[in-house]
Structure formats: structure tokens, C-alpha cells
Design a protein around this motif. Structure first.
Motif, PDB file in Angstrom:
ATOM      1  N   THR A 107       0.848  -1.190   0.000  1.00 19.72           N
ATOM      2  CA  THR A 107       0.000   0.000   0.000  1.00 19.72           C
ATOM      3  C   THR A 107       0.884   1.241   0.000  1.00 19.72           C
ATOM      4  N   TYR A 108       0.274   2.397  -0.254  1.00 20.66           N
ATOM      5  CA  TYR A 108       1.032   3.640  -0.203  1.00 20.66           C
ATOM      6  C   TYR A 108       1.575   3.884   1.203  1.00 20.66           C
ATOM      7  N   GLU A 114       6.146   4.088   5.133  1.00 22.66           N
ATOM      8  CA  GLU A 114       6.866   3.495   6.258  1.00 22.66           C
ATOM      9  C   GLU A 114       8.262   3.048   5.847  1.00 22.66           C
ATOM     10  N   LEU A 115       8.366   2.480   4.651  1.00 25.76           N
ATOM     11  CA  LEU A 115       9.669   2.073   4.136  1.00 25.76           C
ATOM     12  C   LEU A 115      10.578   3.281   3.977  1.00 25.76           C
ATOM     13  N   ARG A 116      10.029   4.347   3.420  1.00 25.64           N
ATOM     14  CA  ARG A 116      10.818   5.565   3.227  1.00 25.64           C
ATOM     15  C   ARG A 116      11.257   6.153   4.570  1.00 25.64           C
ATOM     16  N   GLU A 117      10.372   6.098   5.565  1.00 21.99           N
ATOM     17  CA  GLU A 117      10.731   6.612   6.884  1.00 21.99           C
ATOM     18  C   GLU A 117      11.937   5.860   7.436  1.00 21.99           C
ATOM     19  N   ALA A 118      11.910   4.543   7.312  1.00 21.46           N
ATOM     20  CA  ALA A 118      13.009   3.729   7.831  1.00 21.46           C
ATOM     21  C   ALA A 118      14.301   3.959   7.058  1.00 21.46           C
ATOM     22  N   SER A 143      11.124  13.812   8.705  1.00 23.24           N
ATOM     23  CA  SER A 143       9.951  13.235   9.354  1.00 23.24           C
ATOM     24  C   SER A 143       8.724  14.113   9.121  1.00 23.24           C
ATOM     25  N   PHE A 144       8.904  15.430   9.226  1.00 24.18           N
ATOM     26  CA  PHE A 144       7.797  16.364   8.995  1.00 24.18           C
ATOM     27  C   PHE A 144       7.297  16.233   7.555  1.00 24.18           C
TER      28      PHE A 144
END
Length: 228
Positions: free
Chosen positions: A96-97, A102-106, A213-214
Motif C-alpha cells: 500500500t502507499y 513506512e519504508l521511506r521513513e526507515a 519526518s515532517f
């Protein structure tokens, strides 16, 4: 290579893109061929290095070339690339998007830390200049957004990070197009990008992490509001 001829047009980057694709279609440029160094290539085409870089970014975004730090730019082995990346791409397409965010955050939180540690001042300044020149009404805005994140990854000097962003660029582009449909949001994204590169330029890891993060929280909120 004397196959390259000077080009003349108001949209020079698009002409350069079309010229290179035409040479590939004719077989004059083959998979695995290395393109000339930027200064030589730009002179052969009769354009500035800035125009050439813009054209190469478009070609990379479209999957025609691969740019390897400290090595050069190559015509991509498309079949080989597709086989190697199929499992990654297919798994991402099935996600899902929100999974992608979440992947990008990590991944990208660590990326900005390494960018702070390893990024050369001149490379960081080049990104500052790049983002300051961005026009939110540019028809190629999705490429501009992708290019910004790729440039940040390249600051890390970690080839795998750069290649990973390159390998899932279709989804990054699709996600970007979903989250920056209007000019107002694009203007906000540019501000968020400026805050991120400013923190990196200041060598402030905490500020860089918070800026990223923002930015991703805003992307998440936009996606949620759009009910994508």
C-alpha cells in the motif's frame, strides 16, 4: 564519440533526451555503452552542463540510463535490470502507499544522517541551488521531486542507497503524483525540501531527521485526506 551533434531548441533538455533515445533506437548507442564525461558530452551537444544534467536526470527517471558515482553514466541493460529488480518492484507494487511511506521513513532517516556525515559542501550547495530554482508549475515537477531525493541519497556515497531509490522510482513518482496534485501542496513540498537541505548544510542530524519526518508526515496526511 563524434556521433553527437549540437542541438538547438528552447527546450534543450528535451531535445537532448530525444537525441540520445534516437541514437539508442538506431543502435548507435547500445546497452552497456558508457556516455562521455559531462564536460565533453555537453560540449559535443552544444549545451550547458546544467541542461545536460537535466536531460540525464529525465533519462535516468525513465529507466534508460544508469548513473554510477565516481564511475560514469551508462546505457542501461534493460532486460538484465528488469530481471534483477522484478522481485523488489513486484513486492512494492503489492504494497500500500502507507507501506511505502513506512519504508521511506526507515530508509531515508538513515540516509539523511549519512548525508550530514559524508556530503561534500560543494555537492550540498549544488542541491541548495537546485531547490532554489524549482518552479512548482513545472510540468516535470514529479521528476524534480524524485531528483531531489536521489541527490540526497548520492550525498551518502552509498551506492546501494542510490540504486535502491532508482529501482523503485516508478512508485516514488506515482506516490509523488498522488500527493502533489495542486500548486499549493507543491509549494509546501519545496519549503519542506529547503528545510531538509538547510539542516544537512548545517550538519545538524537532529534537524535533518525532523525535517524529513515532517515532510513524510505531510505526505502521509495528504494521502490519507485523498483517500488513495
Amino acid at each position: 564519440m563524434d556521433m553527437f551533434k549540437p542541438v538547438k531548441s528552447q527546450n534543450l533538455s528535451e531535445v537532448v533526451v530525444n537525441e540520445i533515445i534516437s541514437l539508442m533506437e538506431k543502435g548507435e548507442l547500445k546497452p552497456g555503452d558508457k556516455l562521455p564525461a559531462e564536460n565533453v558530452f555537453a560540449e559535443q551537444l552544444g549545451v550547458s552542463r546544467g541542461i545536460l544534467r537535466e536531460a540525464l536526470t529525465i533519462l535516468q527517471f525513465q529507466g534508460f540510463i544508469s548513473r554510477k558515482p565516481k564511475d560514469g553514466t551508462y546505457i542501461r541493460e534493460l532486460e538484465e535490470y528488469e530481471k534483477a529488480s522484478t522481485s523488489v518492484i513486484e513486492s512494492l507494487k503489492n504494497a500500500t502507499y502507507m507501506d511505502l511511506i513506512e519504508l521511506r521513513e526507515a530508509l531515508e532517516l538513515r540516509t539523511v544522517e549519512l548525508a550530514v556525515e559524508r556530503g561534500k559542501d560543494s555537492d550540498i550547495q549544488a542541491i541548495v541551488d537546485y531547490i532554489n530554482s524549482v518552479n512548482p508549475e513545472d510540468k516535470n515537477y514529479s521528476i524534480i521531486d524524485y531528483n531531489f531525493h536521489l541527490k540526497i541519497a548520492e550525498l551518502t556515497k552509498n551506492l546501494l542507497l542510490s540504486n535502491f531509490i532508482e529501482s523503485y522510482y516508478d512508485l516514488i513518482r506515482e506516490l509523488g503524483e498522488k500527493s502533489n496534485k495542486n500548486i499549493e501542496r507543491r509549494q509546501e513540498i519545496i519549503k519542506e525540501h529547503k528545510a531538509l537541505i538547510t539542516a544537512i548544510a548545517d550538519r545538524d542530524k537532529d534537524a535533518a531527521r525532523e525535517a524529513l519526518s515532517f515532510h513524510l508526515r505531510k505526505v502521509r496526511a495528504t494521502i490519507s485526506e485523498s483517500k488513495i
